[in-house]
Design an enzyme around this catalytic site. Structure first.
Site, mmCIF file in Angstrom:
data_model
loop_
_atom_site.group_PDB
_atom_site.id
_atom_site.type_symbol
_atom_site.label_atom_id
_atom_site.label_comp_id
_atom_site.label_asym_id
_atom_site.label_seq_id
_atom_site.Cartn_x
_atom_site.Cartn_y
_atom_site.Cartn_z
ATOM 1 N N GLY A 49 20.524 -21.663 30.725
ATOM 2 C CA GLY A 49 21.435 -21.744 29.598
ATOM 3 C C GLY A 49 22.867 -21.989 30.022
ATOM 4 O O GLY A 49 23.324 -21.482 31.050
ATOM 5 N N VAL A 50 23.590 -22.757 29.216
ATOM 6 C CA VAL A 50 24.965 -23.118 29.549
ATOM 7 C C VAL A 50 25.887 -21.907 29.541
ATOM 8 O O VAL A 50 26.780 -21.784 30.375
ATOM 9 C CB VAL A 50 25.479 -24.198 28.569
ATOM 10 C CG1 VAL A 50 26.985 -24.398 28.711
ATOM 11 C CG2 VAL A 50 24.758 -25.513 28.815
ATOM 12 N N GLY A 51 25.674 -20.968 28.591
ATOM 13 C CA GLY A 51 26.568 -19.818 28.488
ATOM 14 C C GLY A 51 26.633 -19.004 29.756
ATOM 15 O O GLY A 51 27.714 -18.721 30.272
ATOM 16 N N GLY A 52 25.486 -18.619 30.271
ATOM 17 C CA GLY A 52 25.466 -17.830 31.497
ATOM 18 C C GLY A 52 25.931 -18.611 32.700
ATOM 19 O O GLY A 52 26.659 -18.100 33.554
ATOM 20 N N TYR A 59 27.361 -23.520 40.072
ATOM 21 C CA TYR A 59 27.371 -24.516 41.141
ATOM 22 C C TYR A 59 26.126 -25.391 41.025
ATOM 23 O O TYR A 59 25.131 -25.031 40.383
ATOM 24 C CB TYR A 59 27.423 -23.846 42.508
ATOM 25 C CG TYR A 59 26.108 -23.234 42.948
ATOM 26 C CD1 TYR A 59 25.216 -23.950 43.740
ATOM 27 C CD2 TYR A 59 25.755 -21.940 42.573
ATOM 28 C CE1 TYR A 59 23.996 -23.398 44.138
ATOM 29 C CE2 TYR A 59 24.552 -21.377 42.971
ATOM 30 C CZ TYR A 59 23.677 -22.115 43.746
ATOM 31 O OH TYR A 59 22.476 -21.566 44.128
ATOM 32 N N TYR A 275 27.184 -13.975 44.457
ATOM 33 C CA TYR A 275 27.366 -14.862 43.299
ATOM 34 C C TYR A 275 27.019 -14.093 42.033
ATOM 35 O O TYR A 275 25.896 -13.613 41.877
ATOM 36 C CB TYR A 275 26.476 -16.087 43.469
ATOM 37 C CG TYR A 275 26.561 -17.100 42.358
ATOM 38 C CD1 TYR A 275 27.772 -17.417 41.753
ATOM 39 C CD2 TYR A 275 25.417 -17.764 41.913
ATOM 40 C CE1 TYR A 275 27.852 -18.355 40.746
ATOM 41 C CE2 TYR A 275 25.483 -18.716 40.917
ATOM 42 C CZ TYR A 275 26.704 -19.009 40.330
ATOM 43 O OH TYR A 275 26.774 -19.939 39.325
ATOM 44 N N ASN A 277 26.257 -14.829 39.080
ATOM 45 C CA ASN A 277 25.120 -15.262 38.267
ATOM 46 C C ASN A 277 23.776 -14.861 38.868
ATOM 47 O O ASN A 277 22.741 -15.000 38.202
ATOM 48 C CB ASN A 277 25.154 -16.779 38.065
ATOM 49 C CG ASN A 277 26.032 -17.174 36.899
ATOM 50 O OD1 ASN A 277 26.562 -16.312 36.201
ATOM 51 N ND2 ASN A 277 26.193 -18.457 36.665
ATOM 52 N N TYR A 278 23.773 -14.388 40.103
ATOM 53 C CA TYR A 278 22.571 -13.810 40.694
ATOM 54 C C TYR A 278 22.786 -12.299 40.775
ATOM 55 O O TYR A 278 23.100 -11.754 41.823
ATOM 56 C CB TYR A 278 22.304 -14.379 42.089
ATOM 57 C CG TYR A 278 22.073 -15.869 42.110
ATOM 58 C CD1 TYR A 278 21.495 -16.522 41.036
ATOM 59 C CD2 TYR A 278 22.428 -16.634 43.219
ATOM 60 C CE1 TYR A 278 21.278 -17.886 41.058
ATOM 61 C CE2 TYR A 278 22.206 -18.006 43.251
ATOM 62 C CZ TYR A 278 21.643 -18.626 42.161
ATOM 63 O OH TYR A 278 21.433 -19.986 42.184
#
Length: 335
Positions: A49-52, A59, A275, A277-278
């Site tokens: 998803g673009v939001g997350g 990247y 990171y 997002n992880y």
């Protein structure tokens, strides 16, 4: 957020409004249909998803050329803690408000690419090739990005190049002749077709450098810029209904993380990077109940944001002092 998935492309101004519920595959297809020479520099997985993606940085295979997805944001529609809908730029959405959509710059890109995807076994000097890759991949021309995956007994090298086969072969001979790439290994593709690779349990290395070295660390919350050679991610997949297999995969990832950590500096002034997002809750989490101090949150926050963490705390204190938006690793306000 799946209902917020509208995508509006303005090819003339090279911008787009993208709902946060849209997935990257939809975005790439819509942009390509509007103008196949425009591109949104996002990630590699079409179902993300673009939001997350954007709120954490985002990247991808062309970050060395164009920077992160978040570097392209020029506006955003956000709901704050007082239920106001605002236009704002910057910040990590999850800790400060609910982002509904992003306005982003689109970059010019060649419609046609050359790619290769080759594997080398231990008998084919996989370890030596991976060692050489570390030093050349972040320093190659920005039109060429080569990521590496290392699984049991083999290494895989995946390249995407804005140019033709002849030029790519010339660059490989100049920078990485040991890999032995031939014309038969290469395939000319459209940029929109470069997201078809599947992953198994492995360790993937994505090179940085290039444009990433030029954007200041303080520009957005994402801090891993100049001096960061590559990002390493451990990939493990399993059947979620099999608890034993799930735990074994998690243990594998933790053990690999521990072993790698022996070779990566980790000091209070230069914390080992992570990171955002992880999400890694092993780094630490906020208290389930009650107040979490900034000092406590900095233990994990410094890994994600480094020197930008304190700036994010100041923003949080101003826009959400009651900590309405909170989760296990959200930014806390000063008390």
């Amino acid at each position: 957020m799946t209902n917020f998935r509208s995508i509006s492309v303005d090819a003339k101004s090279r911008t787009a409004w993208i709902g946060v519920g849209a997935v990257l595959g939809e975005v790439y297809y819509t942009v390509y249909q509007a103008n196949n020479s425009l591109y949104f520099p996002g990630g590699s997985a079409p179902t993300v998803g673009v939001g997350g993606l954007v709120s954490g940085g985002g990247y991808g295979p062309f970050s060395r050329k164009y920077g992160l997805a978040a570097d392209q944001v020029i506006d955003a529609r956000v709901i704050d803690a007082n239920a106001r809908i605002l236009d704002r730029k910057g910040g990590n959405g999850a800790s400060f408000g609910v982002v509904l959509s992003y306005k982003v710059n689109l970059v010019e890109i060649s419609p046609n690419f050359t790619a290769f995807n080759v594997s080398r076994t231990l008998e084919q000097n996989a370890i030596q090739l991976l060692h050489k890759w570390q030093f050349v991949a972040p320093r190659m021309p920005r039109d060429l990005s080569i990521s590496a995956q290392f699984a049991t007994g083999s290494a895989r090298f995946m390249a995407f190049f804005q140019g033709n086969v002849t030029t790519l072969l010339s660059l490989m001979e100049q920078y990485f002749p040991e890999l032995g790439i031939t014309k038969e290994d290469c395939q000319e593709i459209r940029w929109v077709d470069n997201y078809a690779y599947q992953y198994e349990s492995s360790m993937e290395w994505t090179p940085f450098g290039g444009k990433m070295d030029e954007i200041p660390v303080s520009n957005i919350p994402f801090p891993h810029r100049a001096g960061t050679s590559f990002l390493v991610v451990n990939i493990a997949s399993w059947n979620s209904r099999n608890a034993t297999l799930a735990q074994r995969s998690i243990n594998w990832s933790r053990e690999l993380y521990r072993i790698i950590g022996k070779y990566i500096p980790n000091t209070p002034s230069n914390p080992r990077g992570a990171y955002v997002n992880y999400r890694d809750y092993d780094l630490g989490t906020n208290n389930r109940k009650g107040y979490t101090s900034v000092k406590q949150a900095r233990v994990w926050g410094a890994h994600y944001f480094k020197s930008n963490f304190d700036r994010l705390v100041k923003v949080k204190t101003i826009v959400d002092p009651q900590n309405f938006f909170n989760f296990e690793q959200s930014i806390p306000p000063y008390r």
